[in-house]
Design a protein around this motif. Structure first.
Motif, PDB file in Angstrom:
ATOM      1  N   ASP A 233     -40.405 -29.313  16.496  1.00  0.00           N
ATOM      2  CA  ASP A 233     -39.049 -29.672  16.557  1.00  0.00           C
ATOM      3  C   ASP A 233     -38.683 -31.166  17.495  1.00  0.00           C
ATOM      4  O   ASP A 233     -39.647 -31.497  18.099  1.00  0.00           O
ATOM      5  CB  ASP A 233     -38.007 -28.660  17.105  1.00  0.00           C
ATOM      6  N   GLY A 234     -37.718 -31.897  16.922  1.00  0.00           N
ATOM      7  CA  GLY A 234     -37.320 -32.929  17.644  1.00  0.00           C
ATOM      8  C   GLY A 234     -37.938 -34.369  17.082  1.00  0.00           C
ATOM      9  O   GLY A 234     -37.746 -34.355  15.967  1.00  0.00           O
ATOM     10  N   ALA A 235     -38.044 -35.293  17.631  1.00  0.00           N
ATOM     11  CA  ALA A 235     -38.409 -36.524  17.099  1.00  0.00           C
ATOM     12  C   ALA A 235     -39.437 -36.710  16.057  1.00  0.00           C
ATOM     13  O   ALA A 235     -39.389 -37.091  15.054  1.00  0.00           O
ATOM     14  CB  ALA A 235     -38.698 -37.794  18.265  1.00  0.00           C
ATOM     15  N   ILE A 236     -40.507 -36.051  16.301  1.00  0.00           N
ATOM     16  CA  ILE A 236     -41.687 -35.847  15.480  1.00  0.00           C
ATOM     17  C   ILE A 236     -41.300 -35.490  14.145  1.00  0.00           C
ATOM     18  O   ILE A 236     -41.645 -36.032  12.958  1.00  0.00           O
ATOM     19  CB  ILE A 236     -43.011 -35.287  16.155  1.00  0.00           C
ATOM     20  N   ASP A 237     -40.480 -34.389  14.155  1.00  0.00           N
ATOM     21  CA  ASP A 237     -40.036 -33.772  12.741  1.00  0.00           C
ATOM     22  C   ASP A 237     -39.118 -34.788  12.028  1.00  0.00           C
ATOM     23  O   ASP A 237     -39.252 -34.776  10.898  1.00  0.00           O
ATOM     24  CB  ASP A 237     -39.512 -32.513  13.111  1.00  0.00           C
ATOM     25  N   VAL A 238     -38.108 -35.447  12.733  1.00  0.00           N
ATOM     26  CA  VAL A 238     -37.388 -36.347  12.212  1.00  0.00           C
ATOM     27  C   VAL A 238     -38.221 -37.366  11.352  1.00  0.00           C
ATOM     28  O   VAL A 238     -37.986 -37.632  10.572  1.00  0.00           O
ATOM     29  CB  VAL A 238     -36.439 -36.809  13.278  1.00  0.00           C
ATOM     30  N   VAL A 239     -39.179 -37.941  12.154  1.00  0.00           N
ATOM     31  CA  VAL A 239     -39.958 -38.945  11.621  1.00  0.00           C
ATOM     32  C   VAL A 239     -40.605 -38.552  10.425  1.00  0.00           C
ATOM     33  O   VAL A 239     -40.810 -39.288   9.322  1.00  0.00           O
ATOM     34  CB  VAL A 239     -40.824 -39.619  12.602  1.00  0.00           C
ATOM     35  N   ALA A 240     -41.118 -37.250  10.508  1.00  0.00           N
ATOM     36  CA  ALA A 240     -41.992 -36.737   9.223  1.00  0.00           C
ATOM     37  C   ALA A 240     -40.979 -36.737   8.187  1.00  0.00           C
ATOM     38  O   ALA A 240     -41.525 -36.848   6.990  1.00  0.00           O
ATOM     39  CB  ALA A 240     -42.483 -35.378   9.518  1.00  0.00           C
ATOM     40  N   VAL A 241     -39.704 -36.119   8.087  1.00  0.00           N
ATOM     41  CA  VAL A 241     -38.824 -36.069   7.081  1.00  0.00           C
ATOM     42  C   VAL A 241     -38.707 -37.588   6.591  1.00  0.00           C
ATOM     43  O   VAL A 241     -38.494 -37.757   5.294  1.00  0.00           O
ATOM     44  CB  VAL A 241     -37.596 -35.603   7.574  1.00  0.00           C
ATOM     45  N   LEU A 242     -38.211 -38.523   7.430  1.00  0.00           N
ATOM     46  CA  LEU A 242     -38.304 -40.012   6.926  1.00  0.00           C
ATOM     47  C   LEU A 242     -39.199 -40.600   6.321  1.00  0.00           C
ATOM     48  O   LEU A 242     -38.949 -41.333   5.446  1.00  0.00           O
ATOM     49  CB  LEU A 242     -37.612 -40.691   8.297  1.00  0.00           C
TER      50      LEU A 242
END
Length: 289
Positions: A233-242
């Motif tokens: 969770d966190g920034a890595i997950d956000v970037v993966a979705v983007l």
């Protein structure tokens, strides 16, 4: 909000530049100037701020998706033009890691989002380097040897950053560089993207390109699904979705104007690729709530 304003301002500048003959003639110079700006601003800083192996594990996993896409596209593209055209078609399906993931991750997840997105962008440098090399090699417009160092400047700058890293830790101000340049890159990238799409050499029917662009995007989304599910969770997950749900990459139309390609898949990506970006923005926002 600043990122959205930057995109709007950049797109407006690209529209205003459309059809202005002096800019049309020097467009390849402007594209290469943008490459140098991005390299100097982010590649050096990203390498300088690298932490341990754990920091690059997930970015490397995301970069491997683009490597698979490049290999698949080159293999399935018939000759002649297998290398250059295959690489260009793969690029139309890559995520927009530089002008989308970095500024949007910063807006959604703050400095941690910027750093994670920059690491993904720079972990992908070997793929971009191979893609550029193949396109240069088979370019319809022969390229001067001396221009190669500009086209490959991001990976050169990354090497400079690694040397600085070996000499000592990055100072705190380097994080501010990433934050400041996020809206700058959004604006300049949007301006050059719009100007390149509307460039006289890139005006074509996008529909024939759908049969090459759609499989590349589908492959990207499928390969990113396990990363999104397994990433912390966190920034890595956000970037993966983007990256999974990305707007079109700005590179293909820009470099097509430089190298002389006229590939319908580029037009298809520029015309139809924005729906996934809207979904990605919504999903990334929900992850942080």
């Amino acid at each position: 909000m600043s990122v959205l304003v930057a995109y709007a301002v950049g797109a407006l500048l690209g529209l205003l530049a459309n059809g202005w003959a002096p800019l049309t003639r020097i467009w390849p110079v402007l594209v290469r100037a943008q490459i140098l700006l991005a390299a100097a601003a982010l590649s050096v800083v990203a390498a300088w701020r690298l932490g341990g192996v754990g920091d690059v594990l997930w970015p490397l996993a995301m970069a491997s998706v683009f490597a698979v896409m490049l290999a698949v596209s080159v293999v399935i593209t018939p000759s002649p033009g297998r290398g250059g055209v295959g690489a260009l078609r793969a690029w139309t399906g890559y995520a927009n890691t530089g002008y989308w993931a970095i500024p949007v991750a910063g807006a959604v997840a703050g400095p941690a989002g910027v750093l994670a997105a920059v690491l993904v962008d720079k972990a992908s440098l070997p793929v971009w380097t191979a893609t550029t090399w193949l396109m240069r090699r088979d370019a319809p417009i022969p390229q001067r040897v001396r221009s190669s160092w500009v086209d490959q400047s991001p990976i050169i700058a990354f090497g400079v950053g690694l040397l600085l890293k070996a000499m000592g830790e990055a100072p705190p101000w380097t994080l501010d560089v990433s934050l400041v340049f996020a809206p700058v890159l959004a604006a300049t990238g949007a301006a050059l993207f719009v100007g390149s799409v509307l460039h006289p050499t890139q005006r074509m029917d996008p529909r024939p390109g759908l049969r090459h662009w759609i499989p590349m995007v589908a492959l990207r989304v499928v390969l990113f699904v396990p990363i999104v599910l397994l990433a912390p969770d966190g920034a890595i997950d956000v970037v993966a979705v983007l990256c999974a749900l990305s707007i079109p990459s700005f590179g293909p139309p820009q470099m097509s104007t430089v190298y002389g390609y006229r590939e319908p898949a580029v037009a298809a990506s520029a015309r139809y690729g924005w729906v996934l970006g809207a979904a990605g923005l919504a999903a990334a926002y929900l992850l942080t709530r």
